[in-house]
Write a protein that holds these residues in place. Structure first.
Motif, PDB file in Angstrom:
ATOM      1  N   ILE A  30       0.825  -1.215   0.000  1.00 24.02           N
ATOM      2  CA  ILE A  30       0.000   0.000   0.000  1.00 24.02           C
ATOM      3  C   ILE A  30       0.855   1.260   0.000  1.00 24.02           C
ATOM      4  O   ILE A  30       0.531   2.244  -0.656  1.00 24.02           O
ATOM      5  N   THR A  31       1.964   1.211   0.734  1.00 25.01           N
ATOM      6  CA  THR A  31       2.803   2.408   0.903  1.00 25.01           C
ATOM      7  C   THR A  31       4.021   2.418  -0.016  1.00 25.01           C
ATOM      8  O   THR A  31       4.916   3.248   0.160  1.00 25.01           O
ATOM      9  N   LEU A  32       4.066   1.507  -0.952  1.00 24.44           N
ATOM     10  CA  LEU A  32       5.194   1.393  -1.883  1.00 24.44           C
ATOM     11  C   LEU A  32       6.527   1.226  -1.142  1.00 24.44           C
ATOM     12  O   LEU A  32       7.544   1.817  -1.495  1.00 24.44           O
ATOM     13  N   GLY A  33       6.483   0.419  -0.091  1.00 20.96           N
ATOM     14  CA  GLY A  33       7.691   0.082   0.656  1.00 20.96           C
ATOM     15  C   GLY A  33       8.044   1.004   1.796  1.00 20.96           C
ATOM     16  O   GLY A  33       8.980   0.734   2.540  1.00 20.96           O
ATOM     17  N   GLU A  34       7.322   2.094   1.961  1.00 18.68           N
ATOM     18  CA  GLU A  34       7.632   3.036   3.047  1.00 18.68           C
ATOM     19  C   GLU A  34       7.133   2.554   4.401  1.00 18.68           C
ATOM     20  O   GLU A  34       7.585   3.028   5.439  1.00 18.68           O
ATOM     21  N   GLY A  35       6.189   1.649   4.409  1.00 16.84           N
ATOM     22  CA  GLY A  35       5.624   1.175   5.663  1.00 16.84           C
ATOM     23  C   GLY A  35       4.860   2.271   6.379  1.00 16.84           C
ATOM     24  O   GLY A  35       4.373   3.217   5.758  1.00 16.84           O
ATOM     25  N   LEU A  36       4.796   2.169   7.691  1.00 17.85           N
ATOM     26  CA  LEU A  36       4.026   3.129   8.487  1.00 17.85           C
ATOM     27  C   LEU A  36       4.737   4.469   8.658  1.00 17.85           C
ATOM     28  O   LEU A  36       4.187   5.392   9.250  1.00 17.85           O
ATOM     29  N   LEU A  37       5.950   4.575   8.129  1.00 16.16           N
ATOM     30  CA  LEU A  37       6.661   5.852   8.163  1.00 16.16           C
ATOM     31  C   LEU A  37       6.261   6.751   6.996  1.00 16.16           C
ATOM     32  O   LEU A  37       6.743   7.867   6.876  1.00 16.16           O
ATOM     33  N   THR A  38       5.346   6.285   6.167  1.00 17.45           N
ATOM     34  CA  THR A  38       4.914   7.041   5.006  1.00 17.45           C
ATOM     35  C   THR A  38       4.278   8.372   5.400  1.00 17.45           C
ATOM     36  O   THR A  38       3.765   8.516   6.512  1.00 17.45           O
ATOM     37  N   THR A  39       4.335   9.302   4.491  1.00 15.58           N
ATOM     38  CA  THR A  39       3.689  10.595   4.728  1.00 15.58           C
ATOM     39  C   THR A  39       2.342  10.661   4.020  1.00 15.58           C
ATOM     40  O   THR A  39       1.642  11.660   4.121  1.00 15.58           O
ATOM     41  N   SER A  40       2.000   9.607   3.292  1.00 16.05           N
ATOM     42  CA  SER A  40       0.711   9.564   2.612  1.00 16.05           C
ATOM     43  C   SER A  40       0.188   8.131   2.672  1.00 16.05           C
ATOM     44  O   SER A  40       0.832   7.251   3.217  1.00 16.05           O
ATOM     45  N   GLY A  41      -0.951   7.934   2.085  1.00 19.93           N
ATOM     46  CA  GLY A  41      -1.551   6.603   2.086  1.00 19.93           C
ATOM     47  C   GLY A  41      -3.025   6.697   2.387  1.00 19.93           C
ATOM     48  O   GLY A  41      -3.556   7.787   2.647  1.00 19.93           O
ATOM     49  N   PRO A  42      -3.698   5.565   2.380  1.00 19.00           N
ATOM     50  CA  PRO A  42      -5.127   5.570   2.659  1.00 19.00           C
ATOM     51  C   PRO A  42      -5.434   6.095   4.066  1.00 19.00           C
ATOM     52  O   PRO A  42      -4.623   5.954   4.986  1.00 19.00           O
ATOM     53  N   ASN A  43      -6.597   6.667   4.199  1.00 20.13           N
ATOM     54  CA  ASN A  43      -7.025   7.265   5.469  1.00 20.13           C
ATOM     55  C   ASN A  43      -6.991   6.280   6.641  1.00 20.13           C
ATOM     56  O   ASN A  43      -6.768   6.674   7.766  1.00 20.13           O
ATOM     57  N   ARG A  44      -7.251   5.016   6.377  1.00 17.92           N
ATOM     58  CA  ARG A  44      -7.358   4.041   7.463  1.00 17.92           C
ATOM     59  C   ARG A  44      -6.141   3.127   7.560  1.00 17.92           C
ATOM     60  O   ARG A  44      -6.203   2.070   8.184  1.00 17.92           O
ATOM     61  N   LEU A  45      -5.037   3.545   6.999  1.00 18.35           N
ATOM     62  CA  LEU A  45      -3.804   2.776   7.088  1.00 18.35           C
ATOM     63  C   LEU A  45      -3.386   2.579   8.546  1.00 18.35           C
ATOM     64  O   LEU A  45      -2.850   1.541   8.915  1.00 18.35           O
ATOM     65  N   TRP A  46      -3.662   3.560   9.378  1.00 19.85           N
ATOM     66  CA  TRP A  46      -3.331   3.468  10.800  1.00 19.85           C
ATOM     67  C   TRP A  46      -3.950   2.222  11.418  1.00 19.85           C
ATOM     68  O   TRP A  46      -3.362   1.603  12.307  1.00 19.85           O
ATOM     69  N   ARG A  47      -5.143   1.841  10.943  1.00 21.45           N
ATOM     70  CA  ARG A  47      -5.835   0.682  11.513  1.00 21.45           C
ATOM     71  C   ARG A  47      -5.044  -0.606  11.268  1.00 21.45           C
ATOM     72  O   ARG A  47      -4.990  -1.483  12.127  1.00 21.45           O
ATOM     73  N   LEU A  48      -4.409  -0.702  10.096  1.00 13.82           N
ATOM     74  CA  LEU A  48      -3.559  -1.861   9.822  1.00 13.82           C
ATOM     75  C   LEU A  48      -2.365  -1.884  10.773  1.00 13.82           C
ATOM     76  O   LEU A  48      -1.954  -2.942  11.245  1.00 13.82           O
ATOM     77  N   GLY A  49      -1.818  -0.704  11.068  1.00 14.63           N
ATOM     78  CA  GLY A  49      -0.731  -0.609  12.034  1.00 14.63           C
ATOM     79  C   GLY A  49      -1.172  -1.033  13.428  1.00 14.63           C
ATOM     80  O   GLY A  49      -0.439  -1.733  14.135  1.00 14.63           O
ATOM     81  N   LEU A  50      -2.369  -0.640  13.815  1.00 17.62           N
ATOM     82  CA  LEU A  50      -2.923  -1.026  15.113  1.00 17.62           C
ATOM     83  C   LEU A  50      -3.078  -2.543  15.196  1.00 17.62           C
ATOM     84  O   LEU A  50      -2.682  -3.165  16.184  1.00 17.62           O
ATOM     85  N   ILE A  51      -3.638  -3.129  14.158  1.00 17.02           N
ATOM     86  CA  ILE A  51      -3.837  -4.582  14.131  1.00 17.02           C
ATOM     87  C   ILE A  51      -2.494  -5.307  14.145  1.00 17.02           C
ATOM     88  O   ILE A  51      -2.305  -6.283  14.883  1.00 17.02           O
ATOM     89  N   LEU A  52      -1.558  -4.816  13.345  1.00 18.31           N
ATOM     90  CA  LEU A  52      -0.234  -5.440  13.294  1.00 18.31           C
ATOM     91  C   LEU A  52       0.455  -5.370  14.651  1.00 18.31           C
ATOM     92  O   LEU A  52       0.996  -6.367  15.137  1.00 18.31           O
ATOM     93  N   ALA A  53       0.424  -4.211  15.290  1.00 18.47           N
ATOM     94  CA  ALA A  53       1.052  -4.061  16.609  1.00 18.47           C
ATOM     95  C   ALA A  53       0.403  -5.001  17.627  1.00 18.47           C
ATOM     96  O   ALA A  53       1.099  -5.640  18.427  1.00 18.47           O
ATOM     97  N   SER A  54      -0.913  -5.121  17.593  1.00 21.08           N
ATOM     98  CA  SER A  54      -1.622  -6.018  18.517  1.00 21.08           C
ATOM     99  C   SER A  54      -1.224  -7.469  18.281  1.00 21.08           C
ATOM    100  O   SER A  54      -0.993  -8.227  19.230  1.00 21.08           O
TER     101      SER A  54
END
Length: 162
Positions: free
Chosen positions: A19-43
């Protein structure tokens, strides 16, 4: 559901990278709900016993939520960071993260989440010294009790009166 937790976690991480073209959660752009994937991954990482990876992932997702200005995401991720900190025995950080989560949920008007966070804060504060009267456990429980009454959350009322 099939018990392949590590595979699911790896696929989630790969999905974030696609989704982030390799930038991961450090991206400065991306879908509005990308944070939710980070939350799920961290959990998932935390439940797999990978506490440090979980914390880093949650911090990165929180940074993303802050960059995109999403208070709901910031609140949810601050609450997760508080849980991770408390599980690591870092109660001071847990209180700081939980305070940030409370601020975010108050901004949104989410009384149930605010009450839950206040109850958790009170439980954590009973184990930490040197907090001001405005943030002491009694004040947190009083406010949580008031919110629980307002929304008709009987279980929350009971947690405040124990």
């Amino acid at each position: 559901k099939q018990g392949k937790t590590d595979e699911a976690t790896q696929e989630l991480l790969e999905g974030i990278n696609v989704i982030t073209l390799g930038e991961g959660l450090l991206t400065t752009s991306g879908p509005n709900r990308l944070w939710r994937l980070g939350l799920i991954l961290a959990s998932r990482l935390y439940r797999s016993g990978k506490q440090q990876e979980a914390r880093v992932t949650a911090q990165r997702a929180h940074g993303l939520a802050t960059r995109i200005g999403n208070n709901h995401a910031r609140g949810r991720l601050s609450a997760l960071l508080a849980q991770l900190s408390e599980a690591d025995g870092d109660r001071a950080s847990a209180l700081r993260h939980r305070s940030n989560a409370i601020d975010a949920m108050r901004t949104l008007g989410d009384r149930r989440s605010t009450a839950e966070l206040l109850i958790a804060t009170a439980n954590c504060q009973t184990n930490v010294d040197n907090f001001s009267k405005s943030t002491d456990a009694g004040s947190a429980l009083k406010l949580a009790y008031k919110l629980a009454i307002e929304i008709g959350w009987d279980e929350g009322v009971a947690m405040c009166t124990i």
